[in-house]
Design an enzyme around this catalytic site. Structure first.
Site, PDB file in Angstrom:
ATOM      1  CG  HIS A 108      -0.340   0.089   2.535  1.00  0.00           C
ATOM      2  ND1 HIS A 108       0.547  -0.844   3.051  1.00  0.00           N
ATOM      3  CD2 HIS A 108      -0.484   1.034   3.520  1.00  0.00           C
ATOM      4  CE1 HIS A 108       0.913  -0.500   4.269  1.00  0.00           C
ATOM      5  NE2 HIS A 108       0.305   0.641   4.574  1.00  0.00           N
ATOM      6  CG  HIS A 112       0.100   4.312   4.712  1.00  0.00           C
ATOM      7  ND1 HIS A 112      -0.689   3.606   5.593  1.00  0.00           N
ATOM      8  CD2 HIS A 112      -0.627   5.403   4.342  1.00  0.00           C
ATOM      9  CE1 HIS A 112      -1.850   4.228   5.740  1.00  0.00           C
ATOM     10  NE2 HIS A 112      -1.840   5.316   4.983  1.00  0.00           N
ATOM     11  CG  ASP A 138       4.892   2.653   7.316  1.00  0.00           C
ATOM     12  OD1 ASP A 138       4.062   3.159   6.539  1.00  0.00           O
ATOM     13  OD2 ASP A 138       4.584   1.816   8.190  1.00  0.00           O
ATOM     14  CG  HIS A 139       4.294  -0.326   4.192  1.00  0.00           C
ATOM     15  ND1 HIS A 139       4.299  -1.638   4.603  1.00  0.00           N
ATOM     16  CD2 HIS A 139       3.815   0.400   5.244  1.00  0.00           C
ATOM     17  CE1 HIS A 139       3.839  -1.717   5.831  1.00  0.00           C
ATOM     18  NE2 HIS A 139       3.538  -0.495   6.255  1.00  0.00           N
ATOM     19  CG  HIS A 174      -4.005   0.000   6.392  1.00  0.00           C
ATOM     20  ND1 HIS A 174      -3.903   0.118   7.758  1.00  0.00           N
ATOM     21  CD2 HIS A 174      -2.911   0.645   5.897  1.00  0.00           C
ATOM     22  CE1 HIS A 174      -2.823   0.803   8.066  1.00  0.00           C
ATOM     23  NE2 HIS A 174      -2.201   1.144   6.957  1.00  0.00           N
ATOM     24  CG  ASP A 233       0.609  -1.304   7.614  1.00  0.00           C
ATOM     25  OD1 ASP A 233       1.470  -2.180   7.783  1.00  0.00           O
ATOM     26  OD2 ASP A 233       0.852  -0.089   7.673  1.00  0.00           O
ATOM     27  CG  HIS A 235       3.795  -2.599  10.669  1.00  0.00           C
ATOM     28  ND1 HIS A 235       2.858  -1.849  11.331  1.00  0.00           N
ATOM     29  CD2 HIS A 235       4.119  -1.886   9.576  1.00  0.00           C
ATOM     30  CE1 HIS A 235       2.611  -0.740  10.657  1.00  0.00           C
ATOM     31  NE2 HIS A 235       3.374  -0.741   9.574  1.00  0.00           N
TER      32      HIS A 235
END
Ligand SMILES: [Zn+2]
Ligand SMILES: [Zn+2]
Length: 314
Positions: free
Chosen positions: A62, A64, A66-67, A142, A212, A270
């Site tokens: 996805h 975001h 942090d990914h 999410h 997530d 995570h």
């Protein structure tokens, strides 16, 4: 015939000195796949000896940061290293729009072909395959469109029992036919069926990566029986209100899902930066699902042919 996961990062949104943003590398028969690409992924690859040029395909769960923040630097580094081989990135929409904006702003033209395969994160469908493996998307719940990925090794080819090859003096053509599942005719005119002459050297292995997500029972039906399930465990169950609010799971919820899905091993990750010590997350999950592993940066998990899990670190 390797089937191995290396964890490059196990942190959630805010990294810590020992926990980087999410990224795993899956090695299937020496083909390398990067799953998520949080900030700093290329540093972690250098640290753990993973050559970016060896990456066959990248799977993003996805959009975001942090990914995905690590993808910009990694793609440029591959160019500087002389990559010419095509690279596929599988990601939910609108990944291409984001990447095009970056390329356009910085005037980047990659010297290698880049295939972006955008998918609908709401669907479970085969999103990638080759002769070794298939990959299926796993819809997750999410704050933005998000999907996990289920990696399944294809069934290995049939082998012919050696004592039959020697005993009947089978020639290469007969052996090849039996390996294709066809019956052979012996020199004396008698048939030798593939069913009696062959065996499968091992059962196919599988790895599900559930990024997530709020704990979702629907996921269990898709990842049922997998060898290794990675499931996020951002919070302790005492903080489940926070998990619910932010679209994440607790360690206990991850363990309940693993139990419901009948997986063989559960891998956590995570983690929220609020937790200095991670053992309480492991203890919580193991109370529900004993075969749980606490994911950490640098951990290497190998699924052997007998489906046992060997755990090491770099
Ligand atoms: Zn995240
Ligand atoms: Zn997220």
């Amino acid at each position: 015939m390797t089937f191995q996961v290396t964890i490059l990062g196990c942190s959630s949104a805010r990294p810590t000195p020992s926990r980087h943003h999410t990224a795993h590398v899956l090695n299937v028969h020496e083909q390398f796949f990067l799953i998520d690409c949080g900030e700093g992924t290329q540093y972690q690859m250098a640290r753990y000896g993973i050559n970016p040029l060896k990456i066959n395909a990248i799977f993003i769960t996805h959009l975001h940061g942090d990914h995905v923040y690590g993808i910009f630097g990694l793609l440029s580094t591959m160019a500087m290293m002389g990559r010419q081989r095509a690279l596929t990135i599988v990601a939910p929409r609108p990944f291409a729009l984001m990447l095009e904006g970056h390329f356009s702003f910085f005037g980047i033209e990659l010297p290698y072909p880049l295939e972006i395969r955008e998918i609908d994160a709401r669907l479970s469908a085969e999103v990638w395959s080759n002769r070794t493996m298939t990959v299926t998307s796993v819809p997750l719940r999410h704050r933005v469109p998000c999907c996990g990925y289920l990696f399944r090794e294809r069934e290995p080819g049939l082998n012919v029992y050696r004592h039959l090859v020697e005993g009947y003096g089978l020639d290469p053509l007969q052996v090849a036919a039996l390996k294709r599942g066809e019956d052979a005719v012996l020199a004396n005119g008698m048939p030798l069926t593939a069913a009696e002459a062959t065996y499968r050297p091992y059962e196919a292995r599988s790895y599900a990566f559930c990024s997530d997500t709020t704990a979702s029972g629907k996921v269990a039906s898709i990842v049922r029986g997998v060898d290794l399930l990675y499931h996020e465990a951002t919070y302790l169950h005492a903080d489940r209100a926070l998990a619910e609010k932010t679209g994440h799971s607790t360690a206990l919820q991850a363990a309940r899902l693993a139990k419901k899905a009948g997986v063989h091993h559960l891998l956590l990750g995570h983690y929220s930066a609020r937790y200095k010590e991670l053992e309480p997350l492991l203890t919580e999950a193991q109370g529900e699902f004993p075969d749980t592993v606490l994911g950490r940066d640098g951990l290497v998990l190998t699924l052997e042919k007998d489906h046992s899990l060997k755990i090491g670190s770099i």
